[in-house]
Design a protein around this motif. Structure first.
Motif, PDB file in Angstrom:
ATOM      1  N   GLY A   1      -4.683  86.452 -12.591  1.00 39.77           N
ATOM      2  CA  GLY A   1      -4.205  85.097 -12.389  1.00 39.77           C
ATOM      3  C   GLY A   1      -3.356  84.856 -11.164  1.00 39.77           C
ATOM      4  N   LEU A   2      -3.287  85.821 -10.259  1.00 32.06           N
ATOM      5  CA  LEU A   2      -2.459  85.664  -9.063  1.00 32.06           C
ATOM      6  C   LEU A   2      -3.285  85.111  -7.900  1.00 32.06           C
ATOM      7  CD1 LEU A   2      -0.550  89.043  -9.381  1.00 32.06           C
ATOM      8  CD2 LEU A   2       0.364  86.784  -9.867  1.00 32.06           C
ATOM      9  N   THR A   3      -2.611  84.445  -6.959  1.00 29.02           N
ATOM     10  CA  THR A   3      -3.289  83.952  -5.758  1.00 29.02           C
ATOM     11  C   THR A   3      -3.145  84.996  -4.662  1.00 29.02           C
ATOM     12  OG1 THR A   3      -1.288  82.771  -5.094  1.00 29.02           O
ATOM     13  CG2 THR A   3      -2.954  81.525  -6.294  1.00 29.02           C
TER      14      THR A   3
ATOM     15  N   GLN B   1     -16.351  95.006 -11.385  1.00 35.89           N
ATOM     16  CA  GLN B   1     -15.090  95.440 -11.980  1.00 35.89           C
ATOM     17  C   GLN B   1     -14.936  94.890 -13.397  1.00 35.89           C
ATOM     18  OE1 GLN B   1     -12.770  94.918  -7.845  1.00 35.89           O
ATOM     19  NE2 GLN B   1     -11.382  95.344  -9.522  1.00 35.89           N
ATOM     20  N   ILE B   2     -15.226  93.604 -13.578  1.00 39.53           N
ATOM     21  CA  ILE B   2     -15.116  92.992 -14.914  1.00 39.53           C
ATOM     22  C   ILE B   2     -16.066  93.681 -15.884  1.00 39.53           C
ATOM     23  CG2 ILE B   2     -15.256  90.850 -16.230  1.00 39.53           C
ATOM     24  CD1 ILE B   2     -13.045  91.058 -13.977  1.00 39.53           C
ATOM     25  N   ALA B   3     -17.274  93.973 -15.408  1.00 36.49           N
ATOM     26  CA  ALA B   3     -18.254  94.671 -16.259  1.00 36.49           C
ATOM     27  C   ALA B   3     -17.739  96.058 -16.651  1.00 36.49           C
ATOM     28  CB  ALA B   3     -19.586  94.777 -15.521  1.00 36.49           C
ATOM     29  N   TYR B   4     -17.055  96.717 -15.715  1.00 39.44           N
ATOM     30  CA  TYR B   4     -16.517  98.052 -16.001  1.00 39.44           C
ATOM     31  C   TYR B   4     -15.407  97.977 -17.045  1.00 39.44           C
ATOM     32  CZ  TYR B   4     -14.669 102.762 -15.241  1.00 39.44           C
ATOM     33  OH  TYR B   4     -14.248 104.051 -15.408  1.00 39.44           O
ATOM     34  N   TYR B   5     -14.524  96.997 -16.929  1.00 39.81           N
ATOM     35  CA  TYR B   5     -13.450  96.844 -17.923  1.00 39.81           C
ATOM     36  C   TYR B   5     -14.057  96.624 -19.311  1.00 39.81           C
ATOM     37  CZ  TYR B   5     -10.783  95.735 -13.639  1.00 39.81           C
ATOM     38  OH  TYR B   5     -10.221  95.749 -12.387  1.00 39.81           O
ATOM     39  N   LYS B   6     -15.091  95.802 -19.376  1.00 44.90           N
ATOM     40  CA  LYS B   6     -15.742  95.529 -20.666  1.00 44.90           C
ATOM     41  C   LYS B   6     -16.422  96.781 -21.213  1.00 44.90           C
ATOM     42  CE  LYS B   6     -16.461  90.577 -19.917  1.00 44.90           C
ATOM     43  NZ  LYS B   6     -17.453  89.484 -19.701  1.00 44.90           N
ATOM     44  N   LYS B   7     -17.072  97.508 -20.324  1.00 45.61           N
ATOM     45  CA  LYS B   7     -17.733  98.759 -20.717  1.00 45.61           C
ATOM     46  C   LYS B   7     -16.716  99.747 -21.302  1.00 45.61           C
ATOM     47  CE  LYS B   7     -19.988 102.756 -18.541  1.00 45.61           C
ATOM     48  NZ  LYS B   7     -20.418 103.339 -17.246  1.00 45.61           N
TER      49      LYS B   7
ATOM     50  N   THR C   1      -9.898  95.776  -1.694  1.00 46.75           N
ATOM     51  CA  THR C   1     -10.740  94.831  -2.428  1.00 46.75           C
ATOM     52  C   THR C   1     -10.579  94.987  -3.930  1.00 46.75           C
ATOM     53  OG1 THR C   1     -12.393  94.511  -0.695  1.00 46.75           O
ATOM     54  CG2 THR C   1     -13.139  94.236  -2.959  1.00 46.75           C
ATOM     55  N   MET C   2     -10.614  96.236  -4.420  1.00 46.38           N
ATOM     56  CA  MET C   2     -10.493  96.443  -5.865  1.00 46.38           C
ATOM     57  C   MET C   2      -9.136  96.005  -6.391  1.00 46.38           C
ATOM     58  SD  MET C   2     -12.569  99.966  -6.689  1.00 46.38           S
ATOM     59  CE  MET C   2     -11.689 100.938  -5.467  1.00 46.38           C
ATOM     60  N   VAL C   3      -8.073  96.303  -5.648  1.00 48.00           N
ATOM     61  CA  VAL C   3      -6.724  95.894  -6.071  1.00 48.00           C
ATOM     62  C   VAL C   3      -6.600  94.374  -6.033  1.00 48.00           C
ATOM     63  CG1 VAL C   3      -4.260  96.022  -5.552  1.00 48.00           C
ATOM     64  CG2 VAL C   3      -5.673  98.072  -5.355  1.00 48.00           C
ATOM     65  N   CYS C   4      -7.047  93.752  -4.936  1.00 50.65           N
ATOM     66  CA  CYS C   4      -6.954  92.295  -4.810  1.00 50.65           C
ATOM     67  C   CYS C   4      -7.765  91.585  -5.889  1.00 50.65           C
ATOM     68  CB  CYS C   4      -7.416  91.853  -3.420  1.00 50.65           C
ATOM     69  SG  CYS C   4      -6.283  92.326  -2.091  1.00 50.65           S
ATOM     70  N   ASN C   5      -8.946  92.099  -6.176  1.00 49.34           N
ATOM     71  CA  ASN C   5      -9.758  91.518  -7.249  1.00 49.34           C
ATOM     72  C   ASN C   5      -9.059  91.616  -8.598  1.00 49.34           C
ATOM     73  OD1 ASN C   5     -11.927  90.645  -5.732  1.00 49.34           O
ATOM     74  ND2 ASN C   5     -13.193  92.433  -6.139  1.00 49.34           N
ATOM     75  N   TYR C   6      -8.430  92.745  -8.874  1.00 51.15           N
ATOM     76  CA  TYR C   6      -7.714  92.915 -10.144  1.00 51.15           C
ATOM     77  C   TYR C   6      -6.563  91.914 -10.231  1.00 51.15           C
ATOM     78  CZ  TYR C   6      -4.736  94.801 -13.793  1.00 51.15           C
ATOM     79  OH  TYR C   6      -3.956  94.935 -14.919  1.00 51.15           O
TER      80      TYR C   6
END
Length: 442
Positions: free
Chosen positions: A30-32, A422-428, A20-25
């Motif tokens: 921008g990948l399908t 995950q997005i929140a973590y990258y921003k943090k 899940t984490m890899v697929c979300n990244y």
């Protein structure tokens, strides 16, 4: 379709969490990406014709290996992770090849947890040098990123609100020590008959210790998390008989993250879940009745061993009076070393390293040569297709039942929740998309 990911479960299991984490990244970049079940894997490969197949474990089960080989023969790029990556010399072949009877690495890249395991691999099979990379332990990122369930919500969920104390126990899979298990022959070659006998004795002894401890502490809820590879019930988990006690929860599908998070401390026989507990700030201990000196990786270091009822009960009493497990604090330096040796990085970005390597492989100009699909693989493919449709109608149709249990809606909803975290973590962490792209494998 850029990437197809195939896994066993839709619920938050060990491999599902990694995927899940890899697929979300990858979606963030921008990948399908399409996620589906291994039990309709051949059909999905044929239908979607992805550029790349991604699977968290390419050798842990026959179907995983068969799908990797099938995709490779169809000219599809393949990237795999390593589900259980803390192996050592004695278990090397077991973890590198598993169900890969050809002992040929069909994937473009296999990502391992650490420089230690990669060095062991390359020393034995130097021809794998360009295929084996180090992403770090991807599954451990979960503990840095995903908010686990609260203790109150967990107790309410299982209608156990009368308890305030929870002790967690991560079960080992003792099934590999019995001839009925498909891994038995491989395992006995590694540890010998005396090793098999010892593990079986430990299963019986630890089972008795648990039964006694659970009975002696009716005010404590014991959360027993079964190993995801266990297929034959409580006996293989070493917890037969515990189901008769009201202060016991036996869980298989619950997220290991939540199980550890709600526990006051975490007990194991042998498991990398101790590292996960440390990342959550939880204390850990071992229940090794005949001692710690059996063939194993390094995760026993950093946790005190309480081998019998008196020592484990004393540890429980100590914890609930002082908030300390006897001997745990003194092992702090050992725990730091185990983390470094085992998962390489604990920055929560191993899934980013894995994702960036998938993107690199996807962008490679070189096309894979298509090969004729062997007859035995075509036979397996059509057998899966028929069984997945319930043909013939019969009881104990494993593939049909597993496929019906794969809930795409639940998976999509949970993926969306984790994506936001995950997005929140990258921003943090102050990391832009450009910054993330620079975080790569070794």
């Amino acid at each position: 379709m850029d990437i197809l990911n195939l896994e066993w479960t839709s619920y938050p299991s060990r491999d599902r969490n990694m995927a899940t984490m890899v697929c979300n990244y990858l979606r963030y970049m921008g990948l399908t990406v399409k996620e589906s079940s291994v039990f309709c894997g051949f059909k999905m490969i044929d239908k979607l014709k992805p550029e790349l197949l991604f699977i968290t474990n390419g050798v842990g089960a026959p179907i995983n290996f068969q799908l990797v080989k099938y995709a490779a023969f169809k000219g599809i790029k393949v990237v795999t992770l390593t589900s259980e990556g803390n192996f050592f010399n004695g278990t090397l072949s077991f973890y590198i090849w598993g169900w890969n009877v050809d002992q040929q690495m069909y994937e473009n890249v296999n990502m391992q947890w650490s420089t230690r395991t990669r060095s062991l691999t390359i020393e034995t099979w130097p021809e794998l040098k360009d295929k084996v990379k180090i992403s770090g332990g991807v599954g451990f990122d979960y503990y840095k990123i995903v908010t686990p369930i609260s203790k109150d919500d967990f107790l309410h969920k299982y209608k156990k609100n009368q308890y305030t104390k929870i002790i967690g126990f991560g079960c080992w899979n003792f099934g590999v020590t019995y001839p009925v298990d498909s891994f038995y022959e491989s395992f006995i070659k590694i540890i010998g008959e005396s090793g098999i006998n010892r593990f079986q004795r430990d299963r019986d002894l630890s089972n008795q210790v648990l039964l006694n401890i659970i009975e002696k502490n009716p005010d404590i809820l014991f959360l027993l998390k079964e190993h995801p590879g266990n297929t034959r019930g409580l006996f293989e988990s070493g917890i037969a008989g515990v189901e008769k006690f009201p202060n016991v929860l036996i869980l298989k599908k619950e997220s290991i993250v939540d199980c550890i998070a709600v526990s006051d401390f975490w007990i194991t026989y042998e498991s990398t879940t101790v590292i996960e507990a440390w990342l959550l700030g939880k204390q850990t201990c071992l229940l090794n009745p005949t001692g710690i000196d059996f063939p194993r990786a390094n995760v026993y270091k950093g946790s005190p061993n309480y081998p019998d009822v008196p020592t484990l009960q004393a540890a429980i009493d100590s914890f609930y009076s002082t908030h300390e497990l006897p001997g745990f604090q003194a092992m702090e330096s050992e725990r730091k070393e185990v983390i470094r040796e085992t998962i390489q990085w604990d920055d929560g970005l191993n899934h980013v390293r894995a994702g960036n390597e998938i993107i690199r492989v996807l962008k490679e100009e070189e096309k894979r040569e298509k090969k004729r699909i062997p007859f035995d693989l075509r036979k397996i493919k059509w057998k899966q297709y028929l069984l997945s449709r319930g043909i013939p109608r019969k009881t104990n149709n494993f593939i049909y039942d597993k496929l019906r249990g794969f809930d795409h809606e639940e998976l999509s909803q949970r993926n969306a929740e984790i994506y936001n975290q995950q997005i929140a973590y990258y921003k943090k962490m102050g990391l832009s998309k450009e910054d993330l792209r620079t975080i790569t494998v070794i």
